[in-house]
Design a protein around this motif. Structure first.
Motif, short mmCIF file in Angstrom:
data_model
loop_
_atom_site.label_atom_id
_atom_site.label_comp_id
_atom_site.label_asym_id
_atom_site.label_seq_id
_atom_site.Cartn_x
_atom_site.Cartn_y
_atom_site.Cartn_z
N VAL A 33 0.86 -1.18 0.00
CA VAL A 33 0.00 0.00 0.00
C VAL A 33 0.89 1.23 0.00
O VAL A 33 1.96 1.24 0.60
N SER A 34 0.43 2.24 -0.67
CA SER A 34 1.21 3.46 -0.79
C SER A 34 0.89 4.42 0.35
O SER A 34 -0.26 4.55 0.77
N SER A 35 1.92 5.12 0.79
CA SER A 35 1.71 6.11 1.85
C SER A 35 1.09 7.39 1.31
O SER A 35 0.75 8.28 2.08
N ASP A 36 0.90 7.46 0.00
CA ASP A 36 0.30 8.65 -0.60
C ASP A 36 -1.11 8.92 -0.07
O ASP A 36 -1.54 10.06 -0.04
N ALA A 39 -1.29 11.37 2.64
CA ALA A 39 -0.93 12.76 2.31
C ALA A 39 -2.11 13.69 2.48
O ALA A 39 -1.94 14.86 2.84
N ASP A 40 -3.31 13.17 2.28
CA ASP A 40 -4.51 14.00 2.46
C ASP A 40 -4.67 14.45 3.90
O ASP A 40 -5.32 15.44 4.18
N PHE A 41 -4.08 13.71 4.82
CA PHE A 41 -4.23 14.00 6.24
C PHE A 41 -3.03 14.71 6.85
O PHE A 41 -2.94 14.86 8.06
N SER A 70 3.32 6.43 10.60
CA SER A 70 4.52 7.06 10.03
C SER A 70 5.80 6.30 10.36
O SER A 70 6.82 6.49 9.71
N GLU A 71 5.74 5.43 11.35
CA GLU A 71 6.92 4.65 11.71
C GLU A 71 7.16 3.47 10.78
O GLU A 71 8.22 2.87 10.80
N ILE A 72 6.18 3.14 9.97
CA ILE A 72 6.32 2.03 9.05
C ILE A 72 6.77 2.59 7.71
O ILE A 72 5.98 2.79 6.80
N LEU A 79 9.66 10.82 1.88
CA LEU A 79 9.72 12.09 2.61
C LEU A 79 8.42 12.41 3.32
O LEU A 79 8.42 13.04 4.37
N PHE A 80 7.30 11.98 2.73
CA PHE A 80 6.02 12.27 3.37
C PHE A 80 5.94 11.64 4.74
O PHE A 80 5.54 12.29 5.71
N LEU A 81 6.32 10.38 4.85
CA LEU A 81 6.25 9.72 6.16
C LEU A 81 7.24 10.33 7.15
O LEU A 81 6.96 10.38 8.34
#
Length: 147
Positions: A33-36, A39-41, A70-72, A79-81
């Motif tokens: 799964v993407s962390s993108d 980004a909305d949050f 964010s730790e995963i 960079l977002f995480l």
């Protein structure tokens, strides 16, 4: 849950806390799964502005879930995480310092999350589960017969 994630179920994606929890659980269980989606949050201003008159407890729970997510990190280039991890840890530390977390158990959870990285917490939880599952009542002490 993965099917709902792939279908972009509104119940998951409209709530920050639910979305962060789903992201974390899917990543832990090996799903790509993407962390993108998080980004909305990434609106730290909303949380810090709402904390000017005292932090809302729901906001603190939500930030805690975002912090755990964010730790995963999937890659060092995410960079977002990194940004998410930075401001959520700052927010949680501030909540501990100014007493915005009234529940003692949740204070301890936040302290542990901030003190120990995710992989260390995972090892500790595994060890705790092993200890709890070890039932002392079922142990039989066998005596050796010596002549």
């Amino acid at each position: 849950m993965s099917r709902c994630w792939l279908q972009r179920d509104e119940e998951i994606f409209l709530d920050m806390q639910t979305c962060a929890l789903a992201f974390r659980l899917l990543k832990i269980n090996g799903y790509e799964v993407s962390s993108d989606v998080l980004a909305d949050f990434n609106k730290e201003k909303h949380f810090f502005e709402s904390s000017a008159g005292g932090q809302n407890l729901k906001d603190i729970y939500t930030v805690m879930e975002l912090y755990k997510a964010s730790e995963i990190s999937t890659s060092p280039d995410d960079l977002f995480l990194e940004t998410l991890h930075s401001w959520t840890s700052c927010f949680l530390k501030q909540g501990l310092e100014n007493g915005a977390i009234p529940e003692e158990k949740f204070q301890k959870q936040v302290e542990n999350a901030l003190e120990f990285p995710y992989d260390v917490n995972l090892d500790r939880l595994d060890n705790k589960r092993n200890i709890e599952s070890y039932n002392v009542d079922e142990i039989q002490i066998l005596k050796a017969l010596h002549r």
